[in-house]
Motif scaffolding. Sequence first.
Motif, short mmCIF file in Angstrom:
data_model
loop_
_atom_site.label_atom_id
_atom_site.label_comp_id
_atom_site.label_asym_id
_atom_site.label_seq_id
_atom_site.Cartn_x
_atom_site.Cartn_y
_atom_site.Cartn_z
N LEU A 1 -4.76 4.38 -3.00
CA LEU A 1 -3.55 5.07 -2.57
C LEU A 1 -2.69 5.53 -3.76
N ALA A 2 -2.66 4.76 -4.83
CA ALA A 2 -1.95 5.22 -6.04
C ALA A 2 -2.61 6.49 -6.57
N SER A 3 -3.94 6.52 -6.55
CA SER A 3 -4.67 7.71 -6.98
C SER A 3 -4.39 8.89 -6.05
N LEU A 4 -4.35 8.61 -4.74
CA LEU A 4 -4.06 9.67 -3.78
C LEU A 4 -2.65 10.21 -3.98
N GLY A 5 -1.69 9.32 -4.21
CA GLY A 5 -0.32 9.77 -4.47
C GLY A 5 -0.24 10.65 -5.70
N TRP A 6 -0.96 10.26 -6.74
CA TRP A 6 -1.00 11.05 -7.97
C TRP A 6 -1.57 12.44 -7.68
N LEU B 1 0.82 -1.21 0.00
CA LEU B 1 0.00 0.00 0.00
C LEU B 1 0.86 1.26 0.00
N SER B 2 1.91 1.28 0.79
CA SER B 2 2.78 2.46 0.78
C SER B 2 3.49 2.57 -0.57
N GLY B 3 3.83 1.43 -1.17
CA GLY B 3 4.43 1.44 -2.51
C GLY B 3 3.47 1.99 -3.55
N ALA B 4 2.20 1.64 -3.43
CA ALA B 4 1.19 2.16 -4.37
C ALA B 4 1.06 3.68 -4.24
N LEU B 5 1.08 4.18 -3.01
CA LEU B 5 0.99 5.62 -2.78
C LEU B 5 2.18 6.33 -3.42
N ALA C 1 -7.97 -14.40 3.77
CA ALA C 1 -7.41 -14.41 2.42
C ALA C 1 -8.14 -13.41 1.53
N VAL C 2 -9.45 -13.42 1.58
CA VAL C 2 -10.24 -12.48 0.77
C VAL C 2 -10.01 -11.05 1.23
N ALA C 3 -9.92 -10.84 2.54
CA ALA C 3 -9.64 -9.49 3.07
C ALA C 3 -8.29 -8.99 2.56
N ASN C 4 -7.31 -9.88 2.51
CA ASN C 4 -5.99 -9.50 2.02
C ASN C 4 -6.04 -9.08 0.55
N VAL C 5 -6.76 -9.83 -0.26
CA VAL C 5 -6.89 -9.50 -1.68
C VAL C 5 -7.62 -8.16 -1.85
N LEU C 6 -8.73 -8.00 -1.17
CA LEU C 6 -9.51 -6.76 -1.30
C LEU C 6 -8.73 -5.55 -0.80
N ALA C 7 -8.11 -5.70 0.36
CA ALA C 7 -7.36 -4.57 0.92
C ALA C 7 -6.20 -4.19 0.01
N THR C 8 -5.48 -5.17 -0.49
CA THR C 8 -4.33 -4.88 -1.34
C THR C 8 -4.76 -4.22 -2.65
N CYS C 9 -5.75 -4.79 -3.29
CA CYS C 9 -6.16 -4.28 -4.61
C CYS C 9 -6.92 -2.98 -4.53
N LEU C 10 -7.94 -2.92 -3.70
CA LEU C 10 -8.77 -1.71 -3.64
C LEU C 10 -8.06 -0.55 -2.96
N ALA C 11 -7.46 -0.83 -1.81
CA ALA C 11 -6.74 0.25 -1.13
C ALA C 11 -5.51 0.66 -1.92
#
Length: 130
Positions: A118-123, A46-50, A104-114
Motif C-alpha cells: 500500500l505504501a508503494s501504491l500510494g507512491w 494499512l491506510s497509514g502506509a498508503l 498472530a502470524v496472519a497479523n504480522v504478514l498482513a501488516t508488513c506485506l500489505a
Amino acid sequence: MGIGASGLLLVALGGALGGMGRLAVTNLFSHWLGARFPWGTLAVNLSGALVAGWWAARLGIPTTLDLSSAWLALVVGLLGGYTTVSSFSLQTLTLWQSGHPRRAVANVLATCLAGLALASLGWWLAGGGA
C-alpha cells in the motif's frame, strides 16, 4: 540543526489529530468486525502506509534533518500519531499467547506485506517515480 519550536508544535498538533483518528478508526472496526482479530489496528496501519507513500511521493523524502513543515505536520505528526507499532506488537503477542498463533502470524504478514504494497501504491498514485 534542530527542528525548532514551530516544528515541535506541528508534530504535536499532527500527533494529537492522528491519535484521535486512530481511536475512531479502531473503535469503528471493532464495532463492525469484533475484537477476535485486531482489525482496527490493521486498518489504521494499512491506510497509514498508503497515505505515507502518497505523501512521500508528493512531498519528497527528506534526506537531511531539514524537514519541511508539511513533512513534520503530516508524516511525522499526523501519521506518527495515527499508525501504531506498539498496538500492533502487543496485539500480535496477545494473539500468540492466548493460543492463536495463526492469527498472530496472519497479523504480522498482513501488516508488513500489505503495508509495503500500500505504501508503494500510494507512491504510484501520487505520481512518484518507478
